[in-house]
Design an enzyme around this catalytic site. Structure first.
Site, PDB file in Angstrom:
ATOM      1  N   ARG A   1     -86.169  61.392   1.909  1.00 26.57           N
ATOM      2  CA  ARG A   1     -86.659  60.018   2.089  1.00 26.57           C
ATOM      3  C   ARG A   1     -85.517  59.020   1.981  1.00 26.57           C
ATOM      4  O   ARG A   1     -84.638  59.123   1.138  1.00 26.57           O
ATOM      5  CB  ARG A   1     -87.714  59.692   1.039  1.00 26.57           C
ATOM      6  CG  ARG A   1     -88.151  58.233   1.117  1.00 26.57           C
ATOM      7  CD  ARG A   1     -89.420  57.959   0.389  1.00 26.57           C
ATOM      8  NE  ARG A   1     -89.337  58.254  -1.023  1.00 26.57           N
ATOM      9  CZ  ARG A   1     -90.381  58.172  -1.845  1.00 26.57           C
ATOM     10  NH1 ARG A   1     -91.555  57.828  -1.372  1.00 26.57           N
ATOM     11  NH2 ARG A   1     -90.246  58.456  -3.114  1.00 26.57           N
TER      12      ARG A   1
ATOM     13  N   ARG B   1     -91.548  63.988 -12.126  1.00 25.54           N
ATOM     14  CA  ARG B   1     -92.659  63.211 -11.561  1.00 25.54           C
ATOM     15  C   ARG B   1     -93.827  64.124 -11.157  1.00 25.54           C
ATOM     16  O   ARG B   1     -94.986  63.779 -11.320  1.00 25.54           O
ATOM     17  CB  ARG B   1     -92.186  62.398 -10.346  1.00 25.54           C
ATOM     18  CG  ARG B   1     -91.338  61.195 -10.747  1.00 25.54           C
ATOM     19  CD  ARG B   1     -90.518  60.678  -9.587  1.00 25.54           C
ATOM     20  NE  ARG B   1     -91.309  60.071  -8.542  1.00 25.54           N
ATOM     21  CZ  ARG B   1     -90.905  59.937  -7.286  1.00 25.54           C
ATOM     22  NH1 ARG B   1     -89.704  60.376  -6.926  1.00 25.54           N
ATOM     23  NH2 ARG B   1     -91.671  59.372  -6.401  1.00 25.54           N
TER      24      ARG B   1
ATOM     25  N   ARG C   1     -83.923  56.264  -3.085  1.00 26.40           N
ATOM     26  CA  ARG C   1     -84.537  55.700  -4.294  1.00 26.40           C
ATOM     27  C   ARG C   1     -83.977  56.399  -5.531  1.00 26.40           C
ATOM     28  O   ARG C   1     -83.768  57.603  -5.526  1.00 26.40           O
ATOM     29  CB  ARG C   1     -86.056  55.912  -4.223  1.00 26.40           C
ATOM     30  CG  ARG C   1     -86.811  54.639  -4.020  1.00 26.40           C
ATOM     31  CD  ARG C   1     -88.255  54.866  -3.717  1.00 26.40           C
ATOM     32  NE  ARG C   1     -89.003  55.525  -4.776  1.00 26.40           N
ATOM     33  CZ  ARG C   1     -90.321  55.687  -4.755  1.00 26.40           C
ATOM     34  NH1 ARG C   1     -91.016  55.226  -3.731  1.00 26.40           N
ATOM     35  NH2 ARG C   1     -90.945  56.295  -5.728  1.00 26.40           N
TER      36      ARG C   1
ATOM     37  N   LYS D   1     -98.685  58.792   0.538  1.00 24.44           N
ATOM     38  CA  LYS D   1     -99.627  57.698   0.270  1.00 24.44           C
ATOM     39  C   LYS D   1     -99.159  56.409   0.952  1.00 24.44           C
ATOM     40  O   LYS D   1     -99.927  55.748   1.633  1.00 24.44           O
ATOM     41  CB  LYS D   1     -99.764  57.447  -1.250  1.00 24.44           C
ATOM     42  CG  LYS D   1    -100.227  58.668  -2.017  1.00 24.44           C
ATOM     43  CD  LYS D   1    -100.351  58.395  -3.505  1.00 24.44           C
ATOM     44  CE  LYS D   1     -99.046  58.083  -4.219  1.00 24.44           C
ATOM     45  NZ  LYS D   1     -98.075  59.192  -4.257  1.00 24.44           N
TER      46      LYS D   1
ATOM     47  N   ARG E   1    -103.411  55.751 -12.066  1.00 24.20           N
ATOM     48  CA  ARG E   1    -102.637  56.984 -12.205  1.00 24.20           C
ATOM     49  C   ARG E   1    -103.087  57.785 -13.404  1.00 24.20           C
ATOM     50  O   ARG E   1    -102.574  58.871 -13.644  1.00 24.20           O
ATOM     51  CB  ARG E   1    -101.184  56.600 -12.395  1.00 24.20           C
ATOM     52  CG  ARG E   1    -100.346  56.929 -11.178  1.00 24.20           C
ATOM     53  CD  ARG E   1     -98.935  56.558 -11.506  1.00 24.20           C
ATOM     54  NE  ARG E   1     -97.992  57.190 -10.669  1.00 24.20           N
ATOM     55  CZ  ARG E   1     -97.554  56.694  -9.518  1.00 24.20           C
ATOM     56  NH1 ARG E   1     -98.048  55.589  -9.031  1.00 24.20           N
ATOM     57  NH2 ARG E   1     -96.621  57.332  -8.854  1.00 24.20           N
TER      58      ARG E   1
END
Ligand code: AP5
Length: 210
Positions: A123, A167, A156, A13, A88
């Site tokens: 990431r 998640r 992160r 996203k 969300r």
């Protein structure tokens, strides 16, 4: 144009929002980034939010909605914006409507779970300017340094393996029902997340502009 990007954590996203933002010259509003900024500032809201984010859970609506309202009211949002990570839940979508926000299109980026895990595990993000990289798919020019501001890249806190799985579960249970919600309003478009970032961007532009 007001757009919403839907998709599992790591679906791309934020990456795609960057491309759309450049093309349309409208800002991206990422509630995740707003929350991480509040955490970094050490504000009361940030401290409360961190408890939920570290567990991979959703932050309570009142905290997120306050941040969002503040951001949307800023001058650069008057010609439209891209919402990344909001709404969300169906309740958040209803809140957005009550705020008088008219959404033009909602694009859901679809990526299989195995690929999500690969993407989030690799990431790396810049703590300075927020730019996002991937060790394999989008490496920085200089190892572990941001191309834009040269800060050292970090992982992160919520990209740890056990938090990624949590998640994903939260996404399936609480966020995925939004697809049906926006389908019913005739606003939903689907993009299959491709291997290469640019290929997904092409698909994205097709559903937005063709
Ligand atoms: P948030 O920051 O919104 O996280 P997320 O939705 O889990 O999404 P991500 O930022 O992890 O992924 P992304 O889809 O943007 O993917 P990206 O482009 O980075 O939220 C974090 C937390 O904040 C939540 O868990 C929650 O606690 C809280 N929160 C936020 N909003 C909330 C709300 N509204 N209500 C309640 N709580 C809220 O891509 C991922 C990686 O893949 C990158 O490394 C990228 O380089 C790579 N990549 C991207 N595209 C491709 C491609 N096509 N091919 C290969 N690699 C790719």
């Amino acid at each position: 144009m007001n757009l919403i990007l839907l998709g599992a954590p790591g679906a791309g996203k934020g990456t795609q929002a960057e491309a759309i933002s450049e093309k349309l010259n409208i800002p991206t509003i990422s509630t995740g980034n707003l929350l991480r900024a509040a955490v970094a500032e050490g504000s009361e809201l940030g401290l409360k939010a961190k408890e939920y984010m570290d567990k991979g859970a959703l932050v309570p609506d009142d905290l997120v909605v306050d941040l969002l309202k503040g951001r949307i009211s800023q001058f650069d949002c008057q010609n439209g914006y891209i919402l990344d990570g909001f709404p969300r839940t169906v309740t958040q979508a209803e809140t957005l409507e009550k705020m008088g926000v008219v959404i033009d299109k909602v694009v859901s980026i679809e990526v299989p779970d195995e690929e999500i895990i690969r993407r989030l595990s690799g990431r790396r993000v810049c703590p300075g300017c927020g730019a996002s990289y991937h060790t394999v798919y989008k490496p920085p020019v200089e190892d572990n340094r941001c191309d834009k501001c040269a800060a050292g890249l970090i992982i992160r806190d919520d990209d740890r393996p056990e938090t990624i799985l949590k998640r994903l579960t939260v996404f399936r249970e609480q966020t995925e029902p939004l697809k049906e919600y926006y389908f019913g309003k005739g606003k939903l478009r689907i993009v299959i997340g491709q291997e290469a970032v640019e290929d997904t961007t092409k698909e994205m532009f097709k559903v937005l502009f063709d």
